[in-house]
Motif scaffolding. Structure first.
Motif, PDB file in Angstrom:
ATOM      1  N   HIS A  40      -9.853 -26.965 -31.028  1.00 25.15           N
ATOM      2  CA  HIS A  40      -9.603 -27.948 -30.117  1.00 25.15           C
ATOM      3  C   HIS A  40     -10.484 -29.035 -29.963  1.00 25.15           C
ATOM      4  CE1 HIS A  40     -11.094 -27.381 -25.952  1.00 25.15           C
ATOM      5  NE2 HIS A  40     -11.835 -26.960 -26.606  1.00 25.15           N
ATOM      6  N   GLU A  74      -0.412 -20.554 -21.519  1.00 25.72           N
ATOM      7  CA  GLU A  74       0.412 -20.965 -20.322  1.00 25.72           C
ATOM      8  C   GLU A  74      -0.230 -21.068 -19.098  1.00 25.72           C
ATOM      9  OE1 GLU A  74       3.778 -18.496 -20.493  1.00 25.72           O
ATOM     10  OE2 GLU A  74       4.794 -19.532 -22.358  1.00 25.72           O
ATOM     11  N   SER A  84      -2.987 -22.783 -18.719  1.00 23.98           N
ATOM     12  CA  SER A  84      -3.375 -24.057 -18.479  1.00 23.98           C
ATOM     13  C   SER A  84      -2.458 -25.186 -19.166  1.00 23.98           C
ATOM     14  CB  SER A  84      -4.720 -24.349 -19.444  1.00 23.98           C
ATOM     15  OG  SER A  84      -5.720 -23.296 -18.911  1.00 23.98           O
ATOM     16  N   PHE A  85      -1.271 -24.747 -19.898  1.00 26.07           N
ATOM     17  CA  PHE A  85      -0.562 -25.726 -20.552  1.00 26.07           C
ATOM     18  C   PHE A  85       0.994 -25.307 -20.124  1.00 26.07           C
ATOM     19  CE2 PHE A  85      -4.263 -25.637 -22.937  1.00 26.07           C
ATOM     20  CZ  PHE A  85      -4.571 -27.178 -23.140  1.00 26.07           C
ATOM     21  N   SER A  86       1.963 -26.374 -20.149  1.00 27.49           N
ATOM     22  CA  SER A  86       3.354 -26.059 -19.735  1.00 27.49           C
ATOM     23  C   SER A  86       3.953 -25.000 -20.808  1.00 27.49           C
ATOM     24  CB  SER A  86       3.955 -27.320 -19.675  1.00 27.49           C
ATOM     25  OG  SER A  86       4.139 -28.088 -21.172  1.00 27.49           O
ATOM     26  N   ASP A 113       5.116 -26.981 -23.876  1.00 28.27           N
ATOM     27  CA  ASP A 113       3.729 -27.295 -24.873  1.00 28.27           C
ATOM     28  C   ASP A 113       3.349 -26.263 -25.751  1.00 28.27           C
ATOM     29  OD1 ASP A 113       3.783 -30.061 -24.255  1.00 28.27           O
ATOM     30  OD2 ASP A 113       1.991 -29.908 -22.890  1.00 28.27           O
ATOM     31  N   MET A 163      -1.980 -32.917 -25.678  1.00 30.81           N
ATOM     32  CA  MET A 163      -1.534 -32.229 -24.745  1.00 30.81           C
ATOM     33  C   MET A 163      -2.211 -32.246 -23.439  1.00 30.81           C
ATOM     34  SD  MET A 163      -0.093 -28.613 -26.729  1.00 30.81           S
ATOM     35  CE  MET A 163       1.334 -29.082 -28.051  1.00 30.81           C
ATOM     36  N   LYS A 164      -1.751 -32.388 -22.259  1.00 33.38           N
ATOM     37  CA  LYS A 164      -2.599 -32.410 -20.976  1.00 33.38           C
ATOM     38  C   LYS A 164      -2.293 -30.871 -20.448  1.00 33.38           C
ATOM     39  CE  LYS A 164      -2.567 -34.765 -16.760  1.00 33.38           C
ATOM     40  NZ  LYS A 164      -1.904 -35.760 -15.613  1.00 33.38           N
ATOM     41  N   ALA A 165      -3.745 -30.797 -20.071  1.00 35.30           N
ATOM     42  CA  ALA A 165      -4.094 -29.344 -19.257  1.00 35.30           C
ATOM     43  C   ALA A 165      -3.934 -29.390 -17.923  1.00 35.30           C
ATOM     44  CB  ALA A 165      -5.247 -28.661 -19.674  1.00 35.30           C
ATOM     45  N   SER A 166      -3.825 -28.598 -17.338  1.00 38.85           N
ATOM     46  CA  SER A 166      -3.543 -28.365 -15.599  1.00 38.85           C
ATOM     47  C   SER A 166      -4.960 -29.056 -15.012  1.00 38.85           C
ATOM     48  CB  SER A 166      -3.457 -27.048 -15.207  1.00 38.85           C
ATOM     49  OG  SER A 166      -4.356 -26.262 -15.644  1.00 38.85           O
ATOM     50  N   TRP A 213      -7.300 -33.775 -21.667  1.00 34.70           N
ATOM     51  CA  TRP A 213      -6.365 -33.841 -22.691  1.00 34.70           C
ATOM     52  C   TRP A 213      -6.891 -33.261 -23.935  1.00 34.70           C
ATOM     53  CZ3 TRP A 213      -1.319 -35.882 -22.795  1.00 34.70           C
ATOM     54  CH2 TRP A 213      -1.050 -36.731 -21.563  1.00 34.70           C
ATOM     55  N   HIS A 214      -6.148 -32.558 -24.672  1.00 29.16           N
ATOM     56  CA  HIS A 214      -6.456 -31.752 -25.914  1.00 29.16           C
ATOM     57  C   HIS A 214      -5.683 -32.039 -27.051  1.00 29.16           C
ATOM     58  CE1 HIS A 214      -8.559 -28.371 -23.587  1.00 29.16           C
ATOM     59  NE2 HIS A 214      -8.015 -29.057 -22.381  1.00 29.16           N
TER      60      HIS A 214
END
Length: 312
Positions: A150, A201, A203-205, A208, A224-227, A231-232
């Motif tokens: 990542h 899951e 950290s991410f939806s 995603d 992808m946006k983390a909690s 962004w990753h």
């Protein structure tokens, strides 16, 4: 230094002194001196025994019982199988983190797995290979993994711009070294190792994560946006979805809830009797009469750490 580490180090010291002390040092030789006094070897041994003797004894009992059970059932790992377990654990992000922090080295991980893995097989000896494979098939989504790298970035705009510049997996690794904000793995081209859906899951939806698991190896994700709000970009290096590659995960998953009961059963079968009492216990209890026989104390099972990475 935490209490467990302190106990482990002192227990090692106690074992060394007990094993080689008599041949290497005169009885009651001076262990340390200081202005106005000395500490004798016998005082040191007594202090270690008093403070850590009970824990050390329990650890020795557990190790000996496990070793006997492994030998009797011919469960010792071959070098090839042990190497596969070591490789599998080295791909786990949590193991990579503690190795990078200097809290675990690979030789110590190998030694822990040499004992722990046969104990896994011992705990599930009543579950056949066919049943294990069926369990995997019924819970495949829980075991499937992605080998990921990542790039961590501060905003969606940065991630979108960088994504446009990435054309190959090789360019991704270069960009990770130059641009990623994750200093823990930036120098390793952003490598994360193998991760499961559940780990992602956290950290991410779920949407995603589902899209990541549909990607082909060698492809790069959209931002992808983390909690955490950052962004990753992910590079899917490999998808691991078949039983042969994941069967060690299945063994560990099935065995870990059974370890305590397995050890208790082994100890009961071994008829463990502790005939030694620590100085603390002796001071706390009335002195036995001359005609009394030595007291036998039943002992509770002391299971090793569930994760070999965390074992002392």
């Amino acid at each position: 230094m935490n209490k467990k580490t302190t106990i482990g180090l002192c227990a090692i010291g106690l074992a060394v002194l007990a094993t080689v002390g008599w041949c290497c040092f005169p009885h009651d030789s001076t262990a340390a001196s200081f202005k106005g006094g000395t500490i004798s070897r016998s005082e040191l041994v007594a202090a270690l025994e008093n403070e850590f003797g009970a824990e050390m004894l329990q650890e020795l009992i557990t190790k000996r019982i496990i070793a006997q059970a492994i030998a009797e059932r011919h469960l010792a790992l071959s070098d090839v199988e042990l190497a596969l377990w070591v490789d599998e654990y080295q791909l786990r992000p949590e193991v990579q983190e503690i190795v990078a922090a200097g809290q675990l080295d690979i030789e110590r991980l190998r030694d822990n797995l040499r004992t722990t893995v046969p104990l896994y097989y011992l705990a599930i000896e009543d579950i056949s290979e066919t049943e294990r494979e069926k369990y995997f098939a019924d819970h495949r989504a829980s075991f499937e993994q992605l080998d990921l790298a990542h790039i961590l970035l501060g905003s969606e705009a940065e991630a979108l711009q960088l994504r446009q510049r990435i054309t190959t997996p090789e360019s991704f690794t270069t960009m990770a070294i130059v641009h990623s904000l994750d200093d823990r793995n930036r120098d390793f081209s952003g490598a994360l190792g193998r991760v499961t859906r559940a780990e992602l899951e956290s950290s991410f939806s779920a949407q995603d994560v589902q899209s990541l698991f549909k990607m082909a190896p060698g492809t790069v994700s959209r931002p992808m946006k983390a909690s955490s709000g950052r962004w990753h970009l992910f590079l899917v290096k490999k998808r691991v979805t078949n039983y042969e590659d994941l069967k060690r995960q299945v063994v560990a998953h099935l065995a870990e809830p059974k370890l305590s009961a397995c050890l208790e059963k082994l100890r009961n079968q071994a008829q463990v009797q502790v005939l030694w009492q620590s100085p603390k216990a002796l001071l706390a209890s009335p002195s036995p009469s001359p005609s009394s026989s030595p007291q036998t104390l039943p002992t509770a099972a002391t299971p090793p750490a569930a994760s070999p990475a965390a074992a002392p």
